[in-house]
Design a protein around this motif. Structure first.
Motif, PDB file in Angstrom:
ATOM      1  N   SER A 251       4.625  27.450 -15.751  1.00  0.00           N
ATOM      2  CA  SER A 251       5.764  26.549 -15.707  1.00  0.00           C
ATOM      3  C   SER A 251       5.310  25.167 -15.236  1.00  0.00           C
ATOM      4  N   LEU A 252       5.803  24.157 -15.909  1.00  0.00           N
ATOM      5  CA  LEU A 252       5.546  22.785 -15.482  1.00  0.00           C
ATOM      6  C   LEU A 252       6.441  22.463 -14.293  1.00  0.00           C
ATOM      7  N   GLU A 253       5.826  22.060 -13.195  1.00  0.00           N
ATOM      8  CA  GLU A 253       6.567  21.801 -11.984  1.00  0.00           C
ATOM      9  C   GLU A 253       6.707  20.304 -11.764  1.00  0.00           C
ATOM     10  N   SER A 254       7.893  19.908 -11.365  1.00  0.00           N
ATOM     11  CA  SER A 254       8.150  18.506 -11.083  1.00  0.00           C
ATOM     12  C   SER A 254       7.574  18.143  -9.721  1.00  0.00           C
ATOM     13  N   VAL A 255       6.758  17.109  -9.693  1.00  0.00           N
ATOM     14  CA  VAL A 255       6.157  16.676  -8.432  1.00  0.00           C
ATOM     15  C   VAL A 255       6.833  15.420  -7.890  1.00  0.00           C
TER      16      VAL A 255
ATOM     17  N   LEU B  33       8.088  13.144 -12.931  1.00  0.00           N
ATOM     18  CA  LEU B  33       6.651  13.327 -13.038  1.00  0.00           C
ATOM     19  C   LEU B  33       6.359  14.801 -12.838  1.00  0.00           C
ATOM     20  N   LEU B  34       5.727  15.419 -13.842  1.00  0.00           N
ATOM     21  CA  LEU B  34       5.426  16.849 -13.805  1.00  0.00           C
ATOM     22  C   LEU B  34       3.921  17.037 -13.743  1.00  0.00           C
ATOM     23  N   SER B  35       3.490  18.008 -12.941  1.00  0.00           N
ATOM     24  CA  SER B  35       2.066  18.284 -12.766  1.00  0.00           C
ATOM     25  C   SER B  35       1.563  19.151 -13.905  1.00  0.00           C
ATOM     26  N   LEU B  36       0.349  18.831 -14.394  1.00  0.00           N
ATOM     27  CA  LEU B  36      -0.293  19.607 -15.456  1.00  0.00           C
ATOM     28  C   LEU B  36      -1.376  20.523 -14.911  1.00  0.00           C
ATOM     29  N   ASN B  37      -1.574  20.554 -13.589  1.00  0.00           N
ATOM     30  CA  ASN B  37      -2.664  21.330 -12.996  1.00  0.00           C
ATOM     31  C   ASN B  37      -2.190  22.616 -12.346  1.00  0.00           C
TER      32      ASN B  37
ATOM     33  N   SER C 129       1.659  25.709 -20.506  1.00  0.00           N
ATOM     34  CA  SER C 129       2.843  25.875 -19.668  1.00  0.00           C
ATOM     35  C   SER C 129       4.023  25.199 -20.344  1.00  0.00           C
ATOM     36  N   HIS C 130       5.183  25.449 -19.785  1.00  0.00           N
ATOM     37  CA  HIS C 130       6.397  24.873 -20.345  1.00  0.00           C
ATOM     38  C   HIS C 130       7.470  24.858 -19.261  1.00  0.00           C
ATOM     39  N   CYS C 131       8.586  24.188 -19.573  1.00  0.00           N
ATOM     40  CA  CYS C 131       9.736  24.179 -18.680  1.00  0.00           C
ATOM     41  C   CYS C 131      10.933  23.659 -19.459  1.00  0.00           C
ATOM     42  N   ASN C 132      12.113  23.830 -18.861  1.00  0.00           N
ATOM     43  CA  ASN C 132      13.335  23.301 -19.445  1.00  0.00           C
ATOM     44  C   ASN C 132      13.990  22.389 -18.416  1.00  0.00           C
ATOM     45  N   LEU C 133      14.235  21.115 -18.831  1.00  0.00           N
ATOM     46  CA  LEU C 133      14.777  20.115 -17.915  1.00  0.00           C
ATOM     47  C   LEU C 133      16.287  20.025 -17.960  1.00  0.00           C
ATOM     48  N   GLY C 134      16.934  20.802 -18.829  1.00  0.00           N
ATOM     49  CA  GLY C 134      18.383  20.863 -18.841  1.00  0.00           C
ATOM     50  C   GLY C 134      19.060  19.766 -19.638  1.00  0.00           C
ATOM     51  N   LYS C 135      18.331  18.732 -20.042  1.00  0.00           N
ATOM     52  CA  LYS C 135      18.879  17.640 -20.825  1.00  0.00           C
ATOM     53  C   LYS C 135      17.893  17.268 -21.922  1.00  0.00           C
TER      54      LYS C 135
ATOM     55  N   LYS D 191     -17.196   5.350 -24.185  1.00  0.00           N
ATOM     56  CA  LYS D 191     -15.877   5.765 -23.748  1.00  0.00           C
ATOM     57  C   LYS D 191     -16.018   6.962 -22.827  1.00  0.00           C
ATOM     58  N   SER D 192     -15.250   6.993 -21.779  1.00  0.00           N
ATOM     59  CA  SER D 192     -15.219   8.122 -20.864  1.00  0.00           C
ATOM     60  C   SER D 192     -13.911   8.867 -21.053  1.00  0.00           C
ATOM     61  N   ILE D 193     -13.985  10.163 -21.083  1.00  0.00           N
ATOM     62  CA  ILE D 193     -12.829  11.002 -21.360  1.00  0.00           C
ATOM     63  C   ILE D 193     -12.288  11.536 -20.041  1.00  0.00           C
ATOM     64  N   VAL D 194     -11.026  11.258 -19.783  1.00  0.00           N
ATOM     65  CA  VAL D 194     -10.379  11.671 -18.548  1.00  0.00           C
ATOM     66  C   VAL D 194      -9.134  12.462 -18.898  1.00  0.00           C
ATOM     67  N   LYS D 195      -8.949  13.580 -18.205  1.00  0.00           N
ATOM     68  CA  LYS D 195      -7.746  14.381 -18.406  1.00  0.00           C
ATOM     69  C   LYS D 195      -6.645  13.913 -17.477  1.00  0.00           C
ATOM     70  N   SER D 196      -5.447  13.953 -17.986  1.00  0.00           N
ATOM     71  CA  SER D 196      -4.301  13.536 -17.198  1.00  0.00           C
ATOM     72  C   SER D 196      -3.871  14.664 -16.272  1.00  0.00           C
ATOM     73  N   LYS D 197      -3.456  14.291 -15.062  1.00  0.00           N
ATOM     74  CA  LYS D 197      -2.965  15.271 -14.100  1.00  0.00           C
ATOM     75  C   LYS D 197      -1.462  15.419 -14.135  1.00  0.00           C
ATOM     76  N   ILE D 198      -0.786  14.409 -14.669  1.00  0.00           N
ATOM     77  CA  ILE D 198       0.679  14.433 -14.677  1.00  0.00           C
ATOM     78  C   ILE D 198       1.164  13.961 -16.031  1.00  0.00           C
ATOM     79  N   VAL D 199       2.420  14.236 -16.303  1.00  0.00           N
ATOM     80  CA  VAL D 199       3.104  13.740 -17.483  1.00  0.00           C
ATOM     81  C   VAL D 199       4.428  13.131 -17.018  1.00  0.00           C
TER      82      VAL D 199
END
Length: 1511
Positions: free
Chosen positions: A803-807, A794-798, A729-735, A774-782
């Motif tokens: 499109s990356l949506e801002s949460v 904070l954008l959701s990765l799920n 996914s992707h998005c544009n934040l305008g800045k 080590k345990s491998i965990v996926k991130s839900k947000i960026v």
């Protein structure tokens, strides 16, 4: 700052402890925490500390609440390697503890604890697992409490010179107390008491207690009996023979001294029925009657009562010897054939005998059997003893003979030697002999506790406490035993051997005789001998003169975290740095990858036995024996011809290659296989776009920012057994995007406990090289930060869409900045420069709480946080919370943040680097780089809740282990520049270090960091993460004074060399000659540089390092250039001659020394030479720097001013003008010349100093240069026996006196009344509970910008950091933190603390909080806080005022949330907390609204945390 401005920040004073007292008053063994547990309860000043002996082989299954114990197949009963003695509980007591006694009561399976304080208040407490007991936060239930001080006032009794003495009847019938001369107080113990009948007792033994409450339910009413013995040195109860426990009265034995100096032992009977004592010579009417009531408890026959006259004249302790059969099962049950007539048989003894410990002999005595055994010994005074049970083997290893019984005791003497005393008796119970053997040397003990398997806890009042093991066989001294007795010569049987192995030491700084402030390292700014004006930009540590006799030490106490540099190389221009492993599952890092402008370099760990040719970066990069070298290497597939934005290991599902790593450059993303030595696949942005910022994680998630504000999310997937990049996914934040972080939260991560769970991605794991999974965990947000925007997204990765949506949108701007227009510069500084999503683990969790978490299946407290580093050096943090909702199409999450906190930790832009504290079990921490690199970690947190866990900030300061003694100390270098860190990365390698770092818990780990500044790359190991660190350097002799000379970088220590020597007949102990000297140690290596010896009978009384101006011919040219040019650093020593027969010294010297460099100008060639001296008529008790490059010295009752005068190239010390007379004994003198002389109006300021007199408190003197005289202008008319004084401002003074009190005085120079101007008003009174030896202006904490704003009286915004829903509870307030002076103090008990000046608003707030905490919290023992902190003198008692108890205030953050809410609710009643603040702000015109909202818990926590950061 004018005097009035400075005084405004001294409206109140905040007293807080930085290093708690470590001096052990008493320690006992019991089962306090759980039935059958081995616990040690330790009394330290006004704290109770409980340590529990645990077996570290106990492990816990994460999926089960049951604990399993690993079987020890060693079968070695003396193996103690798996035993540990951690702190399980620490509770404050509102009183200085004098005695503790544990006892078992039928109402509980655990032991109760009786304690009594210095003010004659007592209580009985027990441990309960409940988190909150009647608003008591320390899991301690108070069964009864009382006060015995009223009786002392009624009889006008004198307290015993040796202090209060307490003893417990071995049958637990009563407690005996000797609190006043000529009296014994008895407290009966009621065995019918049950805890259910006293669920909410308000028991009090005072006469004013409520009559409706049965206050004598547990302990009966105390009764006081007069005795003829006044000087009681030791008291104990005799142990009755089995069968006599319920037939004879308890026998209390006393060791006392008569008016002629002779010592005797006598026993009295305690009649609990008649509430009196049956004196030794009195005939009991019951025992003399022919018809004896069988149910009546009687006193023994007169001829059976213990009495021994004229024992060894230097005896100090008595020990009851248990009779045969005591302690065995059912031994206390009387047999049916036992009769009173048999018990009263003239040939039998109803109790065991008594051992009397003298200085020249040990005596065993039994009056009933007319038996006395004497064992002559070498001269030593016994300070502690303990009964050894069960009986160990003999030193030879052979079992004891079957025809005799041996009772053994361990004895500790004044020299630190441990002896074992054997009382040998035949099978009839008659003692046949005494034997004494010496086992070895420990620190001088004040208390001994025998545990098991030869383990002994050695509690010390004058040195570190120790955990030792008694060995079966002797070992050579210094052969790894760690007993510190190498210099003591022959110890056992004429041989230099020992039976003692020191396993662990517990820090005790006491007694602190003197201390000074020292720069933490060469990389910190020096003090320039201006100790009184400690600049907020300087990181300093305290150097203390601690201990007595052979245990004398120099301690270095520093705040923050130390990093020991192991390697350094000149590598400038590093823009990024990452640690990479060869395999994902490896524990050790293999590569350190660095990014430069236009290139990437790789440093790799290469073992010494590898044959490949490497290019060494620098010789300093080689380890000193770790078997490897850090050298420049190449990794095929890494693009080294361009800059790198990110590089790290990744793990891909269903991929068998564990050596994958991803590299992100401006042009592309590369997936490299180290095993295949190639780049597997690349990804490039469309239309030749450039990547500006990038982040990735272990799970193969990648987020990159492109020019124009585009954000692209990719994942590494396994397609047809080939790895590839998949654009999700992707998005544009305008800045434009400034920073990104993709680190996953780990708060809900489960720990795999099977091989299938450990490697969920079908990886081949090398078990031989893997020590953790080590345990491998996926991130839900960026998290994304933007340029030209003071917000973080904070954008959701799920999302299922492309499109990356801002949460969540987080606005970092404060309310004022929203309402007002921000300048361009301030707006730029509010932009996020670095982001960090991290899960922090709560540290400092007690052992007991860890046990509760294990039983509940919890792995500890974790907190998901977002940290934001700003461009101005500010660090902002939020708690991130995920609220899951079950929707129609699946589970959705709503994200929120709370607990906002902002601190300023530097002036440069921050870069946030998370790392694991492997060694100290503190979980994940965050390093914030900049000009003040700081480690952020989570501390505290209630059990089952993390809402009140708080963030802690510790600065990093660096030191080197490389020998730099050859450094030119006279040249001007840049070594005093502050440590600046631009880039940092964790780096762990077991090959680069000989030994791993061992934490305080005993766990080992390779815990290192790589840091880079503008020109250097450093590799080092950091200390355990805690607030204060203590380093010890043994002197082997008692220190008296210590100071630091900045010009020569020497630590100067005044010592008593070789201890006390005696002139004439040593057997009679003639005149004492104390050989004093001054030793000079290098501040870095602590190697002795030089030594200056004093004359016979000459003692060091005072010592300072300062700059003095040399007046006269040699300084005329420099005076024309300016006063400061003529000032030179000198060491000034004040001495006194302690001649025999003199009550006070009649002569002394003031000696001026100077450190010079040799011809080669190296550190080893530094020498100390005498410059000048002057003979004075009296002892020089104190010296301080004064105005115009002079000094003030107190000489007996006089105060004189001295200057250095140069003539014809020679320097002489002259006494100038007429000094001040009129004191009884002038012990202290202080001035503020160093601070005032640098100010613009210094010439107009009065030249003032304060003098502390032994009896007449504090007076103020003024120097008149035109008349060269000192004149007293004001004084305190109260009688105070001062022990320390300090000037806080020109008009505010601080003093401490020998009854453990602190007082604050104010001068009124602007008053129109002459009487008021000449009087110092008392504005503050406070009881510290410990005797202070010294005050010094300064702080161990390098003040951040927040603190600086506070000191300038600027408001700081504090927002709720407690609950996620605080914004719904109430509106946060702008509370200001006004801080004035900061003064350090050191005590006899080894504590170091701060006295911080507060303005009126801050003092009012904390006083309101203190009052509410006292109303809500039930203290331990129900001892009132107000009574404890009240000023108490010999004949006067006043309420505390003008001071805030910082220890109580800062305990607020550790309370249960329910208690915190109750306290804040009490503060909000009638707006009592806001009234002082509102009135003060109204005067300044800063009140916006007439009404104020209520406080929230978060508001209070924010204020408390801000205050805790200031000291």
């Amino acid at each position: 700052m004018t005097n009035n401005d400075a005084n405004m920040n001294e409206a109140g004073h905040y007293v807080v402890t930085a290093q708690p007292a470590g001096s052990v008053i008493q320690s006992v063994k019991c089962s306090f925490l759980a039935p059958g547990s081995t616990d040690i309860v330790i009394a330290k000043s006004h704290h109770l500390e409980v340590r529990q002996l645990i077996d570290t082989t106990i492990t816990t299954n994460s999926n089960s609440s049951e604990a399993t114990t690993t079987t020890n197949n060693n079968n070695d009963d003396n193996d103690v390697t798996n035993l540990d003695l951690p702190v399980a509980l620490s509770a404050p007591i509102n009183g200085r503890i004098t005695n503790i006694l544990p006892f078992r009561h039928p109402s509980s399976p655990t032991d109760y604890l009786f304690f009594i304080t210095e003010t004659k208040q007592y209580a009985v407490v027990s441990y309960t697992k409940s988190t909150t007991i009647n608003n008591s936060p320390y899991n301690l239930t108070t069964h009864v409490s009382g006060d015995l001080s009223d009786y002392g006032l009624a009889i006008r009794g004198n307290e015993p010179e040796g202090g209060p003495v307490a003893a417990l009847d071995p049958c637990y019938k009563c407690i005996a107390l000797h609190l006043y001369e000529g009296f014994i107080t008895i407290l009966p113990i009621h065995k019918s008491y049950t805890t259910t009948t006293s669920s909410n007792p308000r028991a009090s033994a005072s006469a004013s207690s409520n009559a409706s409450s049965n206050v004598w339910e547990f302990l009966g009413p105390p009764f006081h009996s007069r005795i003829e013995e006044r000087d009681v040195y030791s008291m104990t109860f005799l142990i009755p023979k089995p069968g006599n426990e319920d037939k004879i009265m308890p026998q209390v034995a006393l060791l006392h001294q008569d008016s002629r100096g002779n010592q005797h032992v006598i026993a009295h009977s305690v009649d609990l029925m008649e509430k009196s004592l049956v004196m030794h010579g009195l005939v009991s009417p019951v025992s003399s009657s022919s018809s004896v009531n069988m149910s009546k408890v009687v006193a023994p026959l007169v001829q059976h009562r213990l009495k021994k006259s004229r024992v060894d004249g230097s005896s100090g302790l008595i020990i009851p010897v248990p009779p045969m059969g005591w302690g065995k099962e059912n031994s206390k049950m009387p047999s049916a054939s036992t009769s009173t007539s048999t018990m009263m048989d003239e040939n039998s003894s109803p109790t065991g005998g008594m051992v009397i410990l003298g200085q020249k002999q040990i005596t065993y005595h039994d009056t009933a059997l007319n038996l006395t055994k004497i064992l002559p010994i070498a001269n030593f005074i016994t300070t502690s003893f303990v009964h050894v049970h069960p009986l160990p083997l003999d030193k030879s290893g052979s079992n004891q003979q079957q025809d005799q019984d041996v009772v053994r005791y361990l004895l500790g003497d004044e020299d630190g030697k441990i002896h074992i005393l054997a009382v040998v008796r035949n099978m009839e119970g008659n003692v046949t002999g005494l034997h004494l053997d010496t086992l070895g040397v420990t620190n001088i003990s004040s208390s001994l506790v025998y545990l098991e398997k030869g383990l002994v806890f050695v509690g010390s009042h004058t040195a570190d406490s120790q955990l030792i093991q008694i060995l079966d066989e002797a070992v050579p001294v210094g052969n790894g035993t760690g007993d510190g007795s190498d210099s003591l010569g022959a110890l056992v049987d004429g041989k230099n051997v020992t039976y003692i192995n020191v396993l662990e030491e517990y820090t005790n700084l006491g007694p602190i005789v003197d201390f000074d402030l020292v720069p933490t390292c060469h990389n910190s700014l020096g003090l320039s001998n201006n100790h009184s004006n400690v600049n907020s930009n300087r990181q300093v540590m305290a150097v203390t003169a601690s201990g007595t006799e052979k245990d004398g030490t120099i301690r270095l106490v520093r705040n923050g975290i130390g990093m020991t540099e192991h390697a350094a190389v000149e590598l400038g221009g590093i823009k990024g740095m990452w640690n990479v492993r060869k395999s994902f599952w490896d524990v050790d890092d293999s590569y350190l990858i660095q990014s430069y402008v236009g290139e990437t370099r790789i440093l790799g760990v290469v073992s010494d036995d590898e044959d490949e040719v490497i290019e060494d970066v620098d010789d300093d990069e080689e380890s000193e024996g770790g078997g490897a070298t850090l050298a420049e290497v190449n990794i095929t597939g890494i693009d080294a011809a361009t800059s790198t934005l990110f590089v790290g290991n990744v793990c891909v599902d269903d991929c068998g290659d564990s050596s994958l790593m991803v590299q992100i450059t401006q042009r592309q993303i590369r997936l490299i296989s180290a095993d295949a030595s190639k780049c597997l696949v690349t990804w490039e942005p469309e239309k030749n776009g450039l990547i500006t910022v990038a982040s990735a994680n272990d799970a193969g998630q990648i987020v990159v920012a492109l020019r124009g504000g585009d954000l692209v999310y990719l994942q590494i997937v396994n397609e047809n057994e080939q790895c590839n990049f998949q654009r999700s996914s992707h998005c544009n934040l305008g800045k434009e995007i400034s920073c990104i972080d993709l680190n996953p939260f780990e708060s809900r991560m489960s720990i795999p406990n099977s091989e299938s769970e450990a490697a969920p991605m079908d990886m081949d794991i090398d078990k031989s090289e893997t020590t953790s999974v080590k345990s491998i965990v996926k991130s839900k947000i960026v998290a994304v930060g933007l340029w030209d925007d003071s917000s973080v997204h904070l954008l959701s990765l799920n999302n299922s869409t492309n499109s990356l949506e801002s949460v969540l949108h987080i606005d970092m701007a404060s309310e004022d900045s929203k309402n007002n227009e921000m300048t361009e510069n301030s707006a730029r500084q509010m932009m996020a420069r670095s982001l960090c999503l991290v899960t922090l683990d709560a540290s400092n969790v007690s052992m007991n709480r860890q046990r509760e978490q294990t039983e509940n299946g919890r792995g500890g407290d974790k907190l998901d946080m977002l940290m934001i580093g700003l461009g101005d050096g500010s660090l902002m943090s939020f708690v991130v919370k995920e609220n899951k909702f079950e929707g129609g199409e699946g589970d959705t999450s709503k994200w929120s943040v709370g607990s906002r906190k902002e601190v300023n930790i530097g002036t440069r832009a921050l870069n946030l680097v998370p790392f694991d504290n492997r060694a100290a079990d503190k979980g994940t921490c965050v390093l914030a780089t900049g000009d003040r690199p700081t480690v952020v970690y989570l501390s505290g947190g209630g059990s089952g809740s993390t809402k009140n866990a708080r963030l802690c900030y510790s600065n990093i300061h660096i030191s080197t282990n490389v020998d730099d003694n050859e450094e030119d100390v006279s040249s001007s270098t840049t070594l005093n520049d502050p440590l600046v860190v631009n880039i940092a990365s964790p780096f762990h390698s077991s090959l680069l270090f000989d030994t791993p770092y061992t934490s305080a818990t005993g766990k080992e780990g390779y815990y290192s960091l790589c840091i880079s500044d503008d020109s250097m790359l450093r590799l080092g190991m950091i200390d355990d993460i805690q607030k204060l660190h203590v380093t010890s350097h043994k002197l082997g002799m008692p220190p008296r004074r210590v100071t630091y000379d900045e010009s020569s970088r020497l630590v100067c220590v005044g010592c008593i060399e070789g201890g006390a020597t005696y002139n004439g007949d040593t057997s009679n102990r003639g005149d004492i000659n104390m050989g004093n000297c001054v030793k000079f140690f290098d501040a870095t290596s602590f190697e002795e540089i030089d030594c200056f010896h004093l004359g016979p009978y000459e003692m060091i009384m005072s010592m300072i390092s300062t700059k003095m101006k040399v007046t006269g011919e040699v300084s005329k040219s420099s005076e024309e250039k300016g006063d400061q040019d003529s000032r030179q650093p000198f060491l000034i020593i004040g001495t006194a001659y302690g001649m025999p027969g003199e009550n006070e010294p009649s002569r002394g010297r003031i000696i001026v020394l100077k450190c010079t460099s040799g011809n080669d100008k190296s550190a080893l060639s530094r020498k100390v030479q005498r410059v000048a001296e002057v003979q004075v008529k009296g002892g020089v008790f104190s010296i301080c720097p004064f105005y115009d490059g002079s000094i003030l010295a107190t000489i007996n009752s006089k105060t004189r001013m001295c200057k250095l005068v140069g003539d014809s190239g020679l320097i002489d010390l002259k006494i100038i003008g007429a000094g001040h007379h009129g004191h009884i004994m002038s012990l202290f003198v202080r001035s503020m010349s160093d601070e005032n002389e640098g100010l613009p109006d210094s010439a107009k300021r009065d030249q003032l100093a304060i003098i502390g007199d032994m009896v007449r408190s504090i007076s103020v003197v003024k120097y008149y240069p035109e008349y060269e005289t000192l004149e007293e202008i004001a004084r305190d008319f109260n009688q105070n026996w001062v022990t320390a004084v300090e000037m806080l401002t020109s008009d505010i003074y601080l003093g401490a006196e020998n009854f453990h009190n602190i007082f604050a005085l104010r001068r009124n120079p602007n008053s129109p009344s002459e009487e008021v101007r000449c009087r110092l008003d008392t504005v503050g009174l406070y009881n510290l509970g410990e005797m202070i030896n010294k005050f010094m202006r300064g702080s161990l904490v390098m003040a951040n910008n927040s603190c600086a704003a506070s000191m300038n009286n600027n408001p700081i915004e504090t927002i709720s950091n407690d609950s996620m829903d605080d914004q719904n509870k109430g509106e946060s307030h702008r509370l200001s933190l006004g801080i004035g002076s900061q003064t350090l103090y050191a005590t006899v008990d080894g504590s170091i603390g701060s006295v911080i000046g507060l303005d009126a608003r801050t003092a009012s707030f904390f006083l309101a909080l203190q009052r509410s905490m006292n109303r809500v919290i039930v203290p331990v023992g129900k001892l009132k806080h107000d009574a404890f902190r009240s000023y108490r003198g010999q004949r006067k008692h006043q309420s505390c005022r003008g001071f805030v108890d910082g220890d109580l205030i800062e305990s607020f953050c550790e309370l249960d949330l329910g208690l915190m809410e109750a306290i804040v609710a009490d503060m909000n009643k009638d707006g009592r907390w806001a009234k002082p603040l509102t009135s003060n702000k109204a005067k300044r015109g800063t009140v916006r609204n007439e009404t104020r909202k209520d406080l929230t818990v978060g508001d209070v926590i924010a204020m408390v945390e801000d205050m805790s950061m200031a000291h």
